[in-house]
Design an enzyme around this catalytic site. Structure first.
Site, PDB file in Angstrom:
ATOM      1  N   GLU A  83       0.807  -1.212   0.000  1.00 49.66           N
ATOM      2  CA  GLU A  83       0.000   0.000   0.000  1.00 49.66           C
ATOM      3  C   GLU A  83       0.843   1.265   0.000  1.00 49.66           C
ATOM      4  OE1 GLU A  83      -3.983  -0.961   2.432  1.00 49.66           O
ATOM      5  OE2 GLU A  83      -2.136  -1.636   3.315  1.00 49.66           O
ATOM      6  N   CYS A  96       2.947   8.694   1.218  1.00 53.51           N
ATOM      7  CA  CYS A  96       3.351   7.773   2.285  1.00 53.51           C
ATOM      8  C   CYS A  96       3.597   6.419   1.637  1.00 53.51           C
ATOM      9  CB  CYS A  96       2.243   7.678   3.338  1.00 53.51           C
ATOM     10  SG  CYS A  96       2.596   6.454   4.610  1.00 53.51           S
ATOM     11  N   CYS A 103       4.626  -6.315   8.262  1.00 51.91           N
ATOM     12  CA  CYS A 103       5.652  -5.842   9.214  1.00 51.91           C
ATOM     13  C   CYS A 103       5.861  -6.908  10.287  1.00 51.91           C
ATOM     14  CB  CYS A 103       5.198  -4.529   9.869  1.00 51.91           C
ATOM     15  SG  CYS A 103       6.447  -3.854  10.994  1.00 51.91           S
ATOM     16  N   CYS A 107       3.622  -4.187  17.198  1.00 49.65           N
ATOM     17  CA  CYS A 107       3.014  -3.123  18.005  1.00 49.65           C
ATOM     18  C   CYS A 107       1.527  -3.407  18.199  1.00 49.65           C
ATOM     19  CB  CYS A 107       3.221  -1.772  17.334  1.00 49.65           C
ATOM     20  SG  CYS A 107       4.952  -1.417  17.035  1.00 49.65           S
ATOM     21  N   CYS A 110      -1.374  -1.415  16.072  1.00 48.99           N
ATOM     22  CA  CYS A 110      -1.199  -1.221  14.629  1.00 48.99           C
ATOM     23  C   CYS A 110      -1.762  -2.402  13.839  1.00 48.99           C
ATOM     24  CB  CYS A 110       0.288  -1.051  14.332  1.00 48.99           C
ATOM     25  SG  CYS A 110       0.664  -0.949  12.578  1.00 48.99           S
ATOM     26  N   CYS A 327      -2.673   6.346   9.561  1.00 49.92           N
ATOM     27  CA  CYS A 327      -1.560   5.662  10.231  1.00 49.92           C
ATOM     28  C   CYS A 327      -2.060   4.417  10.942  1.00 49.92           C
ATOM     29  CB  CYS A 327      -0.938   6.546  11.305  1.00 49.92           C
ATOM     30  SG  CYS A 327      -0.185   8.014  10.690  1.00 49.92           S
TER      31      CYS A 327
HETATM   32  N1  SAH Z   1       7.130   0.909  11.194  1.00 52.06           N
HETATM   33  C1  SAH Z   1       7.464   2.273  11.263  1.00 52.06           C
HETATM   34  C2  SAH Z   1       6.786   3.106  10.207  1.00 52.06           C
HETATM   35  C3  SAH Z   1       5.348   2.800   9.891  1.00 52.06           C
HETATM   36  S1  SAH Z   1       4.151   3.092  11.128  1.00 52.06           S
HETATM   37  C4  SAH Z   1       7.155   2.840  12.627  1.00 52.06           C
HETATM   38  O1  SAH Z   1       6.487   2.190  13.401  1.00 52.06           O
HETATM   39  O2  SAH Z   1       7.633   3.933  12.908  1.00 52.06           O
HETATM   40  C5  SAH Z   1       3.907   4.869  11.039  1.00 52.06           C
HETATM   41  C6  SAH Z   1       3.372   5.489  12.317  1.00 52.06           C
HETATM   42  O3  SAH Z   1       2.015   5.101  12.567  1.00 52.06           O
HETATM   43  C7  SAH Z   1       4.162   5.113  13.554  1.00 52.06           C
HETATM   44  O4  SAH Z   1       4.556   6.278  14.229  1.00 52.06           O
HETATM   45  C8  SAH Z   1       3.156   4.330  14.386  1.00 52.06           C
HETATM   46  O5  SAH Z   1       3.398   4.472  15.762  1.00 52.06           O
HETATM   47  C9  SAH Z   1       1.839   4.945  13.956  1.00 52.06           C
HETATM   48  N2  SAH Z   1       0.679   4.099  14.181  1.00 52.06           N
HETATM   49  C10 SAH Z   1       0.626   2.751  14.154  1.00 52.06           C
HETATM   50  N3  SAH Z   1      -0.633   2.338  14.431  1.00 52.06           N
HETATM   51  C11 SAH Z   1      -1.379   3.435  14.634  1.00 52.06           C
HETATM   52  C12 SAH Z   1      -2.760   3.667  14.930  1.00 52.06           C
HETATM   53  N4  SAH Z   1      -3.614   2.652  15.063  1.00 52.06           N
HETATM   54  N5  SAH Z   1      -3.176   4.941  15.051  1.00 52.06           N
HETATM   55  C13 SAH Z   1      -2.333   5.973  14.902  1.00 52.06           C
HETATM   56  N6  SAH Z   1      -1.025   5.821  14.596  1.00 52.06           N
HETATM   57  C14 SAH Z   1      -0.544   4.565  14.470  1.00 52.06           C
HETATM   58 FE1  SF4 Z   2       5.319  -2.243  12.221  1.00 55.43          FE
HETATM   59 FE2  SF4 Z   2       3.016  -0.970  12.715  1.00 55.43          FE
HETATM   60 FE3  SF4 Z   2       4.865  -1.209  14.659  1.00 55.43          FE
HETATM   61 FE4  SF4 Z   2       5.346   0.416  12.569  1.00 55.43          FE
HETATM   62  S1  SF4 Z   2       3.724   0.659  14.099  1.00 55.43           S
HETATM   63  S2  SF4 Z   2       6.772  -1.077  13.496  1.00 55.43           S
HETATM   64  S3  SF4 Z   2       4.303  -0.719  10.907  1.00 55.43           S
HETATM   65  S4  SF4 Z   2       3.762  -2.912  13.670  1.00 55.43           S
END
Ligand code: SAH
Ligand code: SF4
Length: 340
Positions: A83, A96, A103, A107, A110, A327
């Site tokens: 995506e 983006c 991934c 987290c 996410c 995000c």
């Molecule tokens: N993997 C990398 C980049 C992709 S995620 C990282 O984690 O930094 C991009 C951003 O989206 C990160 O700052 C992450 O903390 C945020 N993010 C992930 N899940 C989210 C959610 N459900 N709502 C808002 N931001 C989120």
């Molecule tokens: Fe991976 Fe989502 Fe964590 Fe970024 S926020 S490192 S995309 S699991």
């Protein structure tokens, strides 16, 4: 492919400047077929056409949000897909892009995490997302700035060689000519790779997903903290060689009742004291299977008020929520608002 890669696929008798000609055609003129490289001798063009094809990504689906955001599901040569999101704004356009399919970092907030890792993207597939979105939205002819954020699917620092190669291709003045000041990479904090990225001559700006105010809280929300501790992450940030014009960015996802209290805000200020940085707050974008709640706007405002007494602190407005483009929502979900 960079110039060296192109040289390697040319017959050995060809002069070295041919590789440069093809490189400029691909990245500066952004041709889509080899026929358009009219400065090549015909025999060489025919030979290359028989063996190669400019590797453009295929658009599997495109979703249009009410706020102008577009989410793309782009098909890769092996049948997988990834995506990328286009976000128009008044003064600039933000793209983006993804660096992995899925991934491996787990987290808790996410949706991409639920996919697991399918594979790393190649440098060509990373650059290909920029080419596709810029072309589809008429950005090359546009005076507006292109900003690129490596914040789509994937943990970019777990695919660092390809991410750095893609950055060199994007930034080369003889190629796509995008300034490294307009490219930002976001990481969950792979500590040794942060130092490695700092050594690269051409590299994106660095953003860190902080998301917690204590070691224990971060371990719960981002289990990768068990391996790469928060205290060491902050030390790596302190040691990071910022360029004279550069600041670190810390991103903080606010989860209602979990990490969004005034006490958390004060701890964030203490953690980041003495760093040349700014903070971006993101209220949780909800999704199926995500066990957290979006905090109320007053809570977000109170958190910001505390942090910004000490550090620049902004609230990031969600974009494309209605099409699962915001995000943390990139999990290849279908949505009803398709406009192809
Ligand atoms: N993997 C990398 C980049 C992709 S995620 C990282 O984690 O930094 C991009 C951003 O989206 C990160 O700052 C992450 O903390 C945020 N993010 C992930 N899940 C989210 C959610 N459900 N709502 C808002 N931001 C989120
Ligand atoms: Fe991976 Fe989502 Fe964590 Fe970024 S926020 S490192 S995309 S699991």
């Amino acid at each position: 492919m960079d110039v060296g890669d192109l040289r390697a696929i040319l017959p050995p008798a060809e002069p070295a400047f041919r590789a440069q000609q093809i490189y400029e055609a691909l990245y500066s003129r952004r041709i889509t077929t080899l026929k358009e490289v009219s400065n090549l001798p015909k025999a060489l063009r025919v030979d290359l056409e028989a063996r190669t094809v400019p590797g453009h990504l295929k658009c599997d689906s495109r979703y249009q949000s009410a706020d102008g955001t577009r989410r793309y599901l782009l098909g890769l040569a092996d049948g997988k897909s990834v995506e990328a999101v286009f976000m128009p704004e008044d003064a600039r356009n933000t793209l983006c892009i993804s660096t992995q399919v899925g991934c491996p970092v787990d987290c808790r907030f996410c949706l991409t995490a639920l996919m697991g890792l399918e594979r790393n993207l190649t440098a060509g597939e990373i650059v290909g997302q920029v080419l596709h979105l810029a072309q589809d939205n008429g950005l090359w002819a546009d005076e507006k700035r292109i900003n690129i954020v490596m914040m789509g699917q994937g943990e970019p620092l777990l695919n660092l060689p390809n991410v750095l190669k893609a950055t060199r291709l994007l930034c080369d003045p003889k190629g796509l000519n995008i300034s490294p000041r307009r490219i930002t990479l976001s990481t969950s904090g792979i500590i040794p790779r942060i130092a490695e990225m700092g050594e690269a001559d051409v590299r994106p700006k660095l953003a860190i997903s902080l998301n917690a105010s204590t070691e224990e809280q971060r371990r719960e929300l981002m289990p990768i903290t068990k391996k790469w501790h928060l205290a060491d992450l902050i030390a790596a940030c302190r040691a990071y060689p910022l360029r004279p014009w550069e600041k670190l960015t810390f991103e903080y996802v606010l989860l209602g009742g979990v990490n969004d209290t005034d006490v958390d805000a004060r701890r964030v200020v203490r953690l980041l004291a003495h760093l040349n940085c700014k903070v971006n707050l993101i209220a949780l974008n909800p999704g199926p299977g995500i066990p957290f709640e979006t905090p109320k706007p007053e809570r977000v405002a109170s958190f910001q008020d505390i942090v910004r007494k000490s550090l620049p602190c902004f609230i990031r407005r969600p974009r494309g929520l209605d099409i699962y483009a915001a995000c943390g929502q990139l999990k290849r979900m279908e949505s009803s608002l398709v406009t192809l």
